[in-house]
Design a protein around this motif. Structure first.
Motif, PDB file in Angstrom:
ATOM      1  N   VAL A  75      13.994   9.334   1.319  1.00 31.28           N
ATOM      2  CA  VAL A  75      12.743   8.662   1.686  1.00 31.28           C
ATOM      3  C   VAL A  75      13.082   7.472   2.569  1.00 31.28           C
ATOM      4  O   VAL A  75      13.893   6.625   2.183  1.00 31.28           O
ATOM      5  CB  VAL A  75      11.993   8.177   0.428  1.00 31.28           C
ATOM      6  N   TRP A  76      12.488   7.431   3.743  1.00 32.18           N
ATOM      7  CA  TRP A  76      12.665   6.258   4.604  1.00 32.18           C
ATOM      8  C   TRP A  76      11.691   5.171   4.179  1.00 32.18           C
ATOM      9  O   TRP A  76      10.745   5.425   3.440  1.00 32.18           O
ATOM     10  CB  TRP A  76      12.454   6.653   6.071  1.00 32.18           C
ATOM     11  N   HIS A  77      11.938   3.962   4.690  1.00 32.76           N
ATOM     12  CA  HIS A  77      11.103   2.849   4.236  1.00 32.76           C
ATOM     13  C   HIS A  77      10.776   1.910   5.387  1.00 32.76           C
ATOM     14  O   HIS A  77      11.678   1.498   6.138  1.00 32.76           O
ATOM     15  CB  HIS A  77      11.851   2.080   3.139  1.00 32.76           C
TER      16      HIS A  77
ATOM     17  N   GLN B  96      -1.971  -0.819   5.991  1.00 41.18           N
ATOM     18  CA  GLN B  96      -2.252  -1.086   7.404  1.00 41.18           C
ATOM     19  C   GLN B  96      -1.095  -0.628   8.284  1.00 41.18           C
ATOM     20  O   GLN B  96      -1.296  -0.016   9.337  1.00 41.18           O
ATOM     21  CB  GLN B  96      -2.514  -2.577   7.619  1.00 41.18           C
ATOM     22  N   MET B  97       0.125  -0.906   7.861  1.00 45.66           N
ATOM     23  CA  MET B  97       1.270  -0.430   8.637  1.00 45.66           C
ATOM     24  C   MET B  97       1.336   1.091   8.602  1.00 45.66           C
ATOM     25  O   MET B  97       1.686   1.735   9.598  1.00 45.66           O
ATOM     26  CB  MET B  97       2.573  -1.027   8.108  1.00 45.66           C
ATOM     27  N   ALA B  98       0.992   1.649   7.454  1.00 46.11           N
ATOM     28  CA  ALA B  98       1.005   3.105   7.338  1.00 46.11           C
ATOM     29  C   ALA B  98       0.061   3.723   8.363  1.00 46.11           C
ATOM     30  O   ALA B  98       0.357   4.761   8.957  1.00 46.11           O
ATOM     31  CB  ALA B  98       0.606   3.524   5.929  1.00 46.11           C
ATOM     32  N   LEU B  99      -1.054   3.044   8.585  1.00 43.83           N
ATOM     33  CA  LEU B  99      -2.001   3.519   9.594  1.00 43.83           C
ATOM     34  C   LEU B  99      -1.328   3.605  10.959  1.00 43.83           C
ATOM     35  O   LEU B  99      -1.478   4.585  11.698  1.00 43.83           O
ATOM     36  CB  LEU B  99      -3.202   2.573   9.649  1.00 43.83           C
ATOM     37  N   GLY B 100      -0.564   2.577  11.281  1.00 44.22           N
ATOM     38  CA  GLY B 100       0.170   2.567  12.548  1.00 44.22           C
ATOM     39  C   GLY B 100       1.211   3.676  12.602  1.00 44.22           C
ATOM     40  O   GLY B 100       1.370   4.355  13.624  1.00 44.22           O
TER      41      GLY B 100
ATOM     42  N   ALA C  88       3.476   7.523   2.704  1.00 45.21           N
ATOM     43  CA  ALA C  88       2.759   6.843   1.621  1.00 45.21           C
ATOM     44  C   ALA C  88       2.669   5.365   1.928  1.00 45.21           C
ATOM     45  O   ALA C  88       3.527   4.808   2.620  1.00 45.21           O
ATOM     46  CB  ALA C  88       3.474   7.061   0.291  1.00 45.21           C
ATOM     47  N   GLY C  89       1.629   4.724   1.411  1.00 47.49           N
ATOM     48  CA  GLY C  89       1.427   3.298   1.670  1.00 47.49           C
ATOM     49  C   GLY C  89       1.394   2.500   0.383  1.00 47.49           C
ATOM     50  O   GLY C  89       1.922   2.920  -0.662  1.00 47.49           O
ATOM     51  N   PHE C  90       0.753   1.332   0.448  1.00 51.34           N
ATOM     52  CA  PHE C  90       0.670   0.455  -0.717  1.00 51.34           C
ATOM     53  C   PHE C  90      -0.542  -0.454  -0.504  1.00 51.34           C
ATOM     54  O   PHE C  90      -0.686  -1.029   0.585  1.00 51.34           O
ATOM     55  CB  PHE C  90       1.947  -0.398  -0.801  1.00 51.34           C
ATOM     56  N   ASP C  91      -1.388  -0.563  -1.500  1.00 49.47           N
ATOM     57  CA  ASP C  91      -2.569  -1.457  -1.542  1.00 49.47           C
ATOM     58  C   ASP C  91      -3.850  -0.724  -1.881  1.00 49.47           C
ATOM     59  O   ASP C  91      -4.694  -1.264  -2.577  1.00 49.47           O
ATOM     60  CB  ASP C  91      -2.838  -2.179  -0.210  1.00 49.47           C
ATOM     61  N   ASP C  92      -3.987   0.493  -1.325  1.00 46.87           N
ATOM     62  CA  ASP C  92      -5.244   1.225  -1.436  1.00 46.87           C
ATOM     63  C   ASP C  92      -6.434   0.437  -0.915  1.00 46.87           C
ATOM     64  O   ASP C  92      -7.383   0.139  -1.643  1.00 46.87           O
ATOM     65  CB  ASP C  92      -5.512   1.682  -2.870  1.00 46.87           C
TER      66      ASP C  92
ATOM     67  N   PHE D 180       8.024   5.820   3.014  1.00 47.88           N
ATOM     68  CA  PHE D 180       7.239   4.907   2.171  1.00 47.88           C
ATOM     69  C   PHE D 180       7.015   3.640   2.975  1.00 47.88           C
ATOM     70  O   PHE D 180       7.959   2.909   3.276  1.00 47.88           O
ATOM     71  CB  PHE D 180       7.996   4.630   0.870  1.00 47.88           C
ATOM     72  N   VAL D 181       5.763   3.384   3.322  1.00 48.27           N
ATOM     73  CA  VAL D 181       5.437   2.204   4.125  1.00 48.27           C
ATOM     74  C   VAL D 181       4.907   1.126   3.189  1.00 48.27           C
ATOM     75  O   VAL D 181       4.117   1.409   2.288  1.00 48.27           O
ATOM     76  CB  VAL D 181       4.390   2.550   5.198  1.00 48.27           C
TER      77      VAL D 181
END
Lengths: 348, 348
Positions: free
Chosen positions: B188-190, B260-264, B283-287, B255-256
């Motif tokens: 998994v990259w990050h 918001q960054m995941a969107l990018g 995958a992101g974080f915050d929902d 895994f972002v």
DNA sequence: CACGCTGTTGTGAGCGCTAACAATCAACCT
DNA sequence: AGGTTGATTGTTAGCGCTCACAACAGCGTG
């Protein structure tokens, strides 16, 4: 700095006076920048203040001056980008003017909640309140509450005699709609926000006016509730219309009343295999930070929340300090942000 | 100056006392629910209060009790979804406990701004402060400021002796990473958040730990600044790596550190012709509310902001009222929200 | 009946500050 | 010199409330 007892009271003005060898009144004068204090005395006092780490007691001050220098903010839905940004603007402006700001967030404005909020703030002696209550019913309720202090609304419309500040929502909607027509679209569809919201009404009105000015009969309005999900549903409906192609009014351009719903519309179109902007151009309203990264980047209308905050506080303070009497209403200009989602492409 | 009626002072306790035919002290007792008041007397007083529209003067009260019952909140970046939601939670919890809450928003925490904020609040006599300052340097600065009241941090880590409440960021990151590995990804990259942020560090740590536990050497970490743009840049780099295919570690899962960054990242991948989740799972974080409508809907970690707010206020009030002494640290559990962006598909 | 108890109410002081006024002193004018 | 001015400082009286304590009734007890 050993604190033997936890109960050491903070120093009072009398302590400072003793330390500086003057009367407490002189200390008070230094603190309020009264001109008639000898420079040498002033320095004595300043030094004593610093030595003792003295700080004026705001409660005592408020008691005698009858000014709490506290403002209240009542806001609905503070987790949304718009209200949250306005809040920041308000708070900064108030602090600059030397006021403390206290916020009450309501989940969603039930009438009772509003009254409780006003009560809560009143019991703390706020001198005025800014209300970010963009639903017509809230503004109505607020006006009827007849609070014991001035109230300024943000996005509260100007039909009632409450002073307020709003973005020129109608102008923003006009800008978007005109932009889309200029790009060659025969008509512009509209996904509106919920009925009771003033912003929603103004945006729809702006859109409708432009169409009518251009001799176009406005198509049926779809309605959402600001959420991406509701936009998605509207988008599905629009996609159906776009593909059916037999209706008299083709679906090639959509003005969605906010960015979050626009996101849902975009998804629905994408899932139906409709290209944006190639087949259907989409525009939103708000310019949330994510809008630039939507698929595709969203054309939208940016609001200057800091300006709105500053002007509201300005208005409120004017009322509090008796410099304004009537229910003035200020408008802030929006800005059209053009991005790929409405870019004219080579395809028909 | 022709406001004869404007100057009518609000009624005082003495006015109520006279109206009810009792002493001011009895009125005070009724107001503070003292048990030893005859029911009949209590009613007399209550009626008089209502007739006059009396309201206790909070300044006078604060002066004599030395309790302002006011809490401060210092927050950075309040327009973001996370801080804004926490703020709402804090505010509600405080109001329930009978405190007034006053917020200071800082654009981005320059050291001076923090000190000014504490000063501003101190000069209004707040009894305690909740600080939403998720950068290590802020927490450091805050600890050194040695404020004259208790301070509770939110997402402030627990390395310093400030009490605080945090989401279990590390657990959240573990959940995401394990979820991706379980789906069959080799590694998994990050894409991490900025260096100074505690949330960023904890999320990276959680990710790294899981990989190491599984005997996988963690690939190079890409770093962003939480913004969609920085995610977009990182996404471009990842897309390059994914297409090159000669590196030892394939890019099939990312895994972002926030949505918001995941969107990018998603946009960059899409533009490069890479399918999500087919070729690369994200995958992101915050929902954030938009996450469900990303292309594709984003797997992410949800935080219970209301709980965080409630617990922070609880902790702070405990400190203020002397029920807690040491620097306790509470953790709130995150929740993994699985959506299409990491759905195992048929393609390899 | 004297005593203490409990429940209920009133009285007085004072929280820390500002506003109004009084007091003092140097400077200035006639 | 005597009076007037203005600048500087001090004195006093609350702001509206809570706290500590006093006062007094009604009651049971020895």
């Amino acid at each position: 700095m050993a604190h033997p007892a936890e109960d050491v009271r903070p120093p009072t003005m009398a302590d400072v006076a003793r330390e500086a060898g003057v009367s407490h009144q002189t200390v008070s004068r230094v603190l309020s920048d009264h001109p008639n204090v000898r420079a040498a005395t002033r320095e004595q006092v300043t030094l004593a203040i610093e030595r003792l780490g003295y700080r004026r007691n705001s409660a005592a001050r408020a008691l005698v001056t009858r000014r709490t220098r506290t403002l209240g903010v009542i806001a609905v839905n503070t987790a949304l980008y718009g209200p949250a940004s306005t809040l920041t603007g308000l708070e900064e402006a108030a602090r600059e003017q030397g006021y403390l700001v206290s916020t009450v967030s309501l989940r969603t404005g039930e009438g009772q909640g509003l009254k409780d909020a006003v009560d809560h703030l009143a019991s703390w002696g706020v001198e005025g309140v800014v209300a970010i209550t963009p639903q017509r019913s809230h503004v109505q309720a607020l006006a009827e509450l007849d609070a014991p202090f001035p109230v300024v609304t943000v996005e509260g419309g100007h039909q009632l005699d409450l002073p307020g500040v709003s973005l020129d929502q109608e102008l923003g909607a006009r800008m978007v709609t005109e932009h889309l027509l200029a790009a060659g679209h025969e008509t512009v569809w509209h996904v509106a926000g919920p009925d009771d919201w003033l912003e929603s009404e103004a945006r729809t009105a702006g859109w409708r006016t432009v169409l009518e000015e251009n001799g176009i009969r406005p198509p049926r309005v779809l309605t959402g509730d600001w959420s991406p999900l509701s936009g998605y549903r509207a988008g599905q409906e629009l996609a159906g219309l776009a593909l059916a192609r037999r209706g008299a009014t083709p679906v090639t351009a959509v003005f969605v009343a906010n960015d979050q719903m626009a996101l849902g519309v975009l998804r629905a179109l994408r899932e139906t295999g409709i290209r944006t902007p190639g087949q259907v151009a989409v525009a939103g309203f708000d310019d949330i930070p994510e809008a630039e990264y939507f698929p595709p980047p969203l054309t939208t209308v940016r609001q200057d929340f800091a300006a709105i905050g500053r002007q509201s506080i300005g208005l409120l303070v004017n009322h509090i300090e008796g410099r304004a009497r009537k229910a003035e209403h200020l408008l802030v200009e929006p800005q059209l942000i053009m991005r790929a989602s409405t870019r004219p492409s080579n395809e028909s």
